[in-house]
Design a protein around this motif. Structure first.
Motif, mmCIF file in Angstrom:
data_model
loop_
_atom_site.group_PDB
_atom_site.id
_atom_site.type_symbol
_atom_site.label_atom_id
_atom_site.label_comp_id
_atom_site.label_asym_id
_atom_site.label_seq_id
_atom_site.Cartn_x
_atom_site.Cartn_y
_atom_site.Cartn_z
ATOM 1 N N ALA A 191 1.661 -4.584 7.382
ATOM 2 C CA ALA A 191 2.404 -4.263 6.091
ATOM 3 C C ALA A 191 1.762 -5.236 4.888
ATOM 4 O O ALA A 191 1.943 -4.677 3.792
ATOM 5 C CB ALA A 191 3.833 -4.600 6.341
ATOM 6 N N ALA A 192 1.641 -6.591 5.089
ATOM 7 C CA ALA A 192 1.192 -7.182 3.991
ATOM 8 C C ALA A 192 -0.130 -6.816 3.481
ATOM 9 O O ALA A 192 -0.281 -6.733 2.201
ATOM 10 C CB ALA A 192 1.063 -8.777 4.609
ATOM 11 N N LEU A 245 -6.742 -9.429 -1.811
ATOM 12 C CA LEU A 245 -6.608 -8.896 -0.349
ATOM 13 C C LEU A 245 -6.799 -10.272 0.749
ATOM 14 O O LEU A 245 -7.523 -10.910 0.264
ATOM 15 C CB LEU A 245 -7.725 -8.094 0.091
ATOM 16 C CG LEU A 245 -7.384 -6.697 -0.747
ATOM 17 C CD1 LEU A 245 -8.617 -5.662 -0.643
ATOM 18 C CD2 LEU A 245 -6.139 -6.150 -0.325
ATOM 19 N N PRO A 246 -5.907 -10.710 1.684
ATOM 20 C CA PRO A 246 -6.068 -11.620 2.645
ATOM 21 C C PRO A 246 -7.457 -11.688 3.431
ATOM 22 O O PRO A 246 -7.984 -10.616 3.577
ATOM 23 C CB PRO A 246 -4.854 -11.442 3.391
ATOM 24 C CG PRO A 246 -4.593 -9.898 3.441
ATOM 25 C CD PRO A 246 -5.099 -9.418 2.215
ATOM 26 N N ALA A 274 -0.563 -5.141 -0.323
ATOM 27 C CA ALA A 274 -1.698 -5.839 -1.351
ATOM 28 C C ALA A 274 -2.418 -4.599 -2.050
ATOM 29 O O ALA A 274 -2.931 -4.541 -3.116
ATOM 30 C CB ALA A 274 -2.541 -6.636 -0.649
ATOM 31 N N VAL A 275 -2.895 -3.419 -0.985
ATOM 32 C CA VAL A 275 -3.515 -2.366 -1.540
ATOM 33 C C VAL A 275 -2.766 -1.619 -2.425
ATOM 34 O O VAL A 275 -3.295 -1.146 -3.436
ATOM 35 C CB VAL A 275 -4.067 -1.481 -0.259
ATOM 36 C CG1 VAL A 275 -4.472 -0.280 -0.571
ATOM 37 C CG2 VAL A 275 -5.012 -2.294 0.601
ATOM 38 N N ASP A 332 3.617 -9.571 0.407
ATOM 39 C CA ASP A 332 3.830 -8.574 1.573
ATOM 40 C C ASP A 332 4.852 -7.583 1.410
ATOM 41 O O ASP A 332 5.260 -7.419 0.461
ATOM 42 C CB ASP A 332 4.104 -9.754 2.739
ATOM 43 C CG ASP A 332 5.419 -10.313 2.593
ATOM 44 O OD1 ASP A 332 6.161 -9.929 1.420
ATOM 45 O OD2 ASP A 332 5.748 -11.145 3.368
ATOM 46 N N SER A 333 5.157 -6.916 2.250
ATOM 47 C CA SER A 333 6.213 -5.792 2.018
ATOM 48 C C SER A 333 7.691 -6.066 1.852
ATOM 49 O O SER A 333 8.485 -5.540 1.220
ATOM 50 C CB SER A 333 6.398 -5.010 3.343
ATOM 51 O OG SER A 333 6.662 -5.806 4.308
ATOM 52 N N THR A 334 7.940 -7.350 1.903
ATOM 53 C CA THR A 334 9.165 -7.760 1.586
ATOM 54 C C THR A 334 9.252 -8.822 0.433
ATOM 55 O O THR A 334 10.245 -9.505 0.057
ATOM 56 C CB THR A 334 9.623 -8.850 2.787
ATOM 57 O OG1 THR A 334 9.003 -10.061 2.981
ATOM 58 C CG2 THR A 334 10.010 -7.979 4.072
#
Length: 737
Positions: free
Chosen positions: A520-521, A498-499, A525-526, A728-730
């Motif tokens: 989203a990032a 987690l960031p 991660a979650v 991240d989401s991408t």
């Protein structure tokens, strides 16, 4: 769900790279580059600061100029009558030149230069004339207390000594190898003074040499003339003593006497050795006989008896008759005439043998007495001859000593006589042994400080020191910082990372950040953590997970809340606050204070329907009233029954437990769960502390699923330069390469 399917197909964490044994002996350049890159700004800043200080110091230093004078030193010319040539004494060129090089730097030569150039009145060489620096008063501790330093008396000798020492430090002698050339380097703040000092040293050396040679010649002549009379008298006395001793002892030729005595002593010594050897044998037999220790009949075992020819013949006859008696015994009885005759013959032989043995023993005793008398006689003769030889040796030693004394006095007398003649003949031929080849000229460029070199060295030293400090800090840092640290130091798989959030508006609601589409990032991660946790309990319909950490503040409650929110998208999920000491679930989700919670359920004062609170997408059970005995409540059978009941009504149950290091509550809770998620804050805790906490869980048979690395820098890389597995989401985090 497509995203979930894609995540479920991948493993929960990248396995640690298999290392070959030889890798430990190979320097990993990627790791070195990573350490330097991590501290690059500190390294650059420290190096720049050191360089700047070096520049300021260098440009504040006074330039020093150097002048060089070239001097040729020659060996002394051959004397008209040289004592060295007479006795073949040659000191060697190298030792002579080395001696002259040291004379060039001597205090006598430098004192001449000080007086000639009046350096006592030059502040550069007389430190007492220099102005005190501005900070000297600040460093005087006596002035802090109002004390005055006692004034020192000006001693001209001390002033001259200190001035010569400063001058010696500014002068260097450089011999040119395999030549008689020597370069005199002199340094000064003034270029003209540097040239004057170099030339003055060369001239002072030549003057000193001439003065010393003249003084030595005069002193040597006076001294040798005084010694000649003493040597003449000593030689006369020594010759008279030698002649008197010869006449007194009537000594003509001692070598022949000594040789004859030596031959006689050698012959007597050899005879004495042989007699003593023979005496040792006879004495041994004699002692055996006289001691009375031998039993009757044992005389036959003596070597002297056994080797006697008569005894050997009797032994043979005895054996022959014994065999005959043995044969007759088998044929006849004891009273048979042949038997009686044989026994009579055997007894006669044995009696004869005993008589002969007694004779031999008596002969051995007589032989021992004879050998003993011979040994005493020879010993006395040897001692008497040794005394005569010692007397002769003492006479010879005394004679040789007197002869040596006469010869020594004679040699000294002749040497002094020749030396006086030589010195008298060459006293007017003294010449200088050196000449100036090149005079020193005023230099134009200072030799120091070498500004560019000093600045470059300072920059290099600053760079090396800063890099060393960076590596030292890296080695001293034993915290869990990367996914590789989790795998290698804790031996746990990484469920996700987690960031670290820096936005203050986001930090206030980090426990409910998963549904925020702007983050989203973080949500991705979650989801990665959710997928990894789900894969550990795929064979169970209802799943119960515990979330804990080592110490408070590592983010275990935020991870538990966001994990519960993510699991709420897959099924009916319940978040339970099992931290009955410092509960935060009710506060985070704005549940009214004093509401019924887990503590009430365990105390039996409420039912489950009253304790469950509906949230957005999930249900939650807060702590309720903080009990005085949380560990006892969590270890009761009622808690186990409650969890079993919650499993039946929910697809997922997430338990937010207290840290492991402070209390043992989680050890009680972990017995009932399907998996345990261990939250580790990057760069906070020492690896041994975290490892000890994980070890406690494993000893309690807790089902530790893996670790979540929290608050990690998204741009950070591990020690080998790889990213930390943060998506991240991408796909990969956009800020990481």
């Amino acid at each position: 769900m497509n995203t979930e399917t894609r995540q479920a197909s991948s493993p929960p964490a990248a396995p640690a790279k298999t290392r070959l044994p030889q890798d430990e002996e190979i320097i990993d350049l990627r790791q070195i580059f990573h350490v330097l890159n991590s501290h690059r700004w500190a390294i650059i800043g420290f190096t720049a600061a050191v360089t700047l200080v070096a520049i300021l110091v260098v440009f504040s230093m006074t330039p020093i100029y150097q002048a060089t004078a070239t001097l040729q030193i020659e060996q002394e010319q051959a004397k008209v009558l040289s004592i060295e040539e007479v006795y073949g004494i040659d000191g060697g060129t190298d030792s002579y030149l080395n001696t002259q090089f040291e004379v060039l730097k001597s205090r006598g030569v430098l004192e001449k230069v000080v007086n000639k150039l009046d350096l006592l009145n030059n502040p550069e060489f007389n430190g007492r004339l220099k102005e005190a620096p501005w900070y000297e008063g600040m460093l005087d501790w006596r002035s802090w207390f109002g004390l005055k330093e006692p004034e020192a008396l000006e001693d001209p000798g001390m002033i001259m000594r200190d001035t010569i020492n400063i001058l010696a430090d500014s002068v260097s002698i450089e011999p040119v190898r395999k030549t008689q050339i020597v370069k005199i380097h002199a340094q000064s703040e003034k270029p003209q003074l540097a040239a004057k000092i170099a030339n003055a040293i060369a001239n002072a050396y030549i003057e000193s040499y001439m003065e010393s040679k003249l003084a030595l010649t005069l002193n040597a002549t006076d001294w040798m003339q005084g010694r000649m009379g003493e040597l003449s008298e000593k030689l006369k006395v020594a010759e008279e003593e030698l002649q008197d001793y010869r006449e007194q002892e009537n000594l003509i030729e001692l070598e022949g006497v000594l040789n004859a005595s030596s031959d006689e002593l050698k012959a007597l010594t050899n005879a004495l050795v042989q007699v003593r050897s023979k005496l040792a044998v006879s004495e041994n037999i004699y002692k055996q006989i006289r001691s009375g220790a031998m039993r009757k009949g044992d005389s036959q075992s003596l070597q002297a008896v056994l080797k006697h020819p008569l005894i050997q013949n009797l032994k043979q006859e005895e054996s022959k008759v014994e065999r005959l008696v043995t044969d007759l015994t088998r044929r006849y009885g004891p009273k048979h005439p042949k038997m009686i005759s044989a026994k009579s013959e055997l007894e006669s032989i044995q009696q004869n043998m005993n008589v002969q043995i007694r004779n031999i023993v008596e002969g051995v005793e007589r032989e021992y007495e004879i050998d003993k008398a011979n040994e005493r006689s020879l010993s006395a003769a040897v001692e008497e001859l040794k005394q005569r030889i010692q007397v002769t040796n003492r006479k010879e030693f005394r004679l040789r000593a007197l002869e040596r004394e006469v010869q020594t006095n004679k040699d000294l007398y002749d040497a002094f006589f020749k030396r006086i003649q030589e010195t008298s003949a060459t006293s007017d031929l003294q010449t200088a042994n050196a000449r100036i080849v090149d005079k020193a000229f005023t230099p134009k460029i200072p030799v120091k400080p070498k500004k560019k070199l000093i600045v470059a060295v300072a920059m290099l030293m600053g760079l090396l020191i800063s890099c060393g400090i960076a590596f030292l800090l890296e080695m001293l840092n034993n915290t869990i910082r990367t996914t590789r640290d989790v795998e290698e130091k804790l031996n746990l798989p990484v469920l996700g990372v987690l960031p670290k959030l820096t936005d203050k508006t986001v930090l206030d609601r980090v426990f409910n950040l998963f549904p925020d589409k702007k983050q989203a990032a973080f949500g991705e991660a979650v989801r990665t953590i959710r997928t990894s946790v789900n894969l550990t309990a795929m064979d169970q319909q209802h799943r119960l997970f515990t979330v804990t950490s080592t110490v408070p503040g590592e983010g275990k409650s935020s991870v538990a809340s966001n994990l519960a929110l993510s699991l709420g998208q897959l099924g009916k999920t319940l978040l339970v606050d099992c931290d009955l000491r410092r509960p935060v679930v009710g506060k985070n989700f704005n549940i009214k204070g004093g509401s019924v919670g887990l503590a009430n359920l365990l105390a039996g004062t409420a039912n489950v329907s009253e304790a469950v609170h509906k949230l957005e997408g999930i249900d939650a059970i807060p702590c309720g009233m903080v009990p005085p005995n949380p560990q006892e409540l969590l270890s009761t059978e009622r808690f186990a029954t409650l969890l079993k009941k919650l499993r039946e009504h929910y697809d997922y149950v997430v338990l937010d437990c207290p840290p492991v290091q402070n209390v043992s509550d989680v050890l009680m809770v972990s017995r009932h769960c399907d998996g345990l998620v261990y939250v580790v804050e990057a760069g906070r805790m020492q690896s041994n502390s975290v490892s000890a906490a994980v070890g406690r869980l494993l000893q309690a048979r807790a089902p530790v699923t893996g670790a979540v690395l929290n608050k990690i820098n998204p741009k950070a890389r591990d020690t080998y330069g790889y990213n930390q597995g943060y998506y991240d989401s991408t796909g990969y985090y956009s800020g990481a390469s």
